[in-house]
Scaffold this motif. Structure first.
Motif, PDB file in Angstrom:
ATOM      1  N   THR A   8     -23.559 -57.198  56.889  1.00 52.24           N
ATOM      2  CA  THR A   8     -24.585 -57.002  55.858  1.00 52.24           C
ATOM      3  C   THR A   8     -24.865 -58.307  55.127  1.00 52.24           C
ATOM      4  OG1 THR A   8     -22.985 -56.294  54.190  1.00 52.24           O
ATOM      5  CG2 THR A   8     -24.017 -54.559  55.522  1.00 52.24           C
ATOM      6  N   LEU A   9     -23.922 -59.235  55.142  1.00 55.26           N
ATOM      7  CA  LEU A   9     -24.157 -60.538  54.523  1.00 55.26           C
ATOM      8  C   LEU A   9     -25.288 -61.277  55.221  1.00 55.26           C
ATOM      9  CD1 LEU A   9     -20.475 -61.745  53.949  1.00 55.26           C
ATOM     10  CD2 LEU A   9     -22.123 -60.974  52.213  1.00 55.26           C
ATOM     11  N   ARG A  11     -27.844 -59.889  56.726  1.00 50.54           N
ATOM     12  CA  ARG A  11     -29.091 -59.237  56.314  1.00 50.54           C
ATOM     13  C   ARG A  11     -29.445 -59.648  54.888  1.00 50.54           C
ATOM     14  NH1 ARG A  11     -32.259 -59.472  58.616  1.00 50.54           N
ATOM     15  NH2 ARG A  11     -30.920 -59.010  60.341  1.00 50.54           N
ATOM     16  N   GLN A  12     -28.443 -59.718  53.995  1.00 55.39           N
ATOM     17  CA  GLN A  12     -28.697 -60.126  52.618  1.00 55.39           C
ATOM     18  C   GLN A  12     -29.220 -61.565  52.562  1.00 55.39           C
ATOM     19  OE1 GLN A  12     -25.017 -59.368  50.561  1.00 55.39           O
ATOM     20  NE2 GLN A  12     -25.298 -57.155  50.601  1.00 55.39           N
ATOM     21  N   ILE A  15     -32.867 -61.541  53.699  1.00 48.91           N
ATOM     22  CA  ILE A  15     -33.746 -61.025  52.642  1.00 48.91           C
ATOM     23  C   ILE A  15     -33.912 -62.059  51.537  1.00 48.91           C
ATOM     24  CG2 ILE A  15     -33.902 -59.274  50.811  1.00 48.91           C
ATOM     25  CD1 ILE A  15     -32.632 -57.316  52.921  1.00 48.91           C
ATOM     26  N   ALA A  16     -32.830 -62.753  51.184  1.00 50.24           N
ATOM     27  CA  ALA A  16     -32.918 -63.796  50.152  1.00 50.24           C
ATOM     28  C   ALA A  16     -33.817 -64.945  50.618  1.00 50.24           C
ATOM     29  CB  ALA A  16     -31.526 -64.321  49.800  1.00 50.24           C
TER      30      ALA A  16
END
Length: 146
Positions: A8-9, A11-12, A15-16
């Protein structure tokens, strides 16, 4: 996917990056609009201004992660404004080299002058070391992407 899954990091981060890109484009447009540029124009001028030699459209597009067609449209507009000119490419008959004109250099310098206060503010808030780490991470990410 589990909440503690480290993927998930990734994906984060993506997104950032998308959010930062949107804000950079919006802020860039506001900063360079008064000098008659858009962020897209400024990007191409900067790609040429920082390149050690003139580049064909395909190389500019590849370096910027954009489509050749999108960069060609911007180059055509920049050429109409006299900010770039096309010259023969000794390595490829049809792929002309895009060259900054003196007006293009002046426009790039004006854009960089317009953004300088923001650059200094971001440097003060984030710090040189953290910015260097962010650059390294993004370059590694770009290299790892297909």
């Amino acid at each position: 996917m589990l909440a503690d899954d480290n993927t998930t990091l990734v994906r984060q981060l993506a997104i950032a990056v998308f959010e930062a890109n949107g804000r950079l484009v919006e802020t860039g447009n506001a900063l360079v609009r008064p000098i008659g540029l858009s962020t897209a124009w400024w990007q191409v001028l900067a790609a040429l201004g920082y390149a050690p030699m003139p580049l064909p459209v395909a190389h500019i597009a590849r370096n910027m992660g954009l489509s050749r067609q999108a960069v060609q449209r911007v180059v055509d507009l920049l050429a109409k404004q006299g900010l770039v000119r096309l010259e023969p490419n000794p390595h490829h008959q049809r792929a002309k080299l895009v060259v900054l004109t003196e007006s293009g250099r002046e426009a790039l310098a004006a854009a960089e002058q317009a953004v300088a206060p923001l650059d200094r503010d971001l440097l003060a808030k984030i710090g040189a070391e953290r910015l260097s780490v962010a650059i390294a991470v993004l370059r590694e990410m770009n290299d790892a992407l297909p």
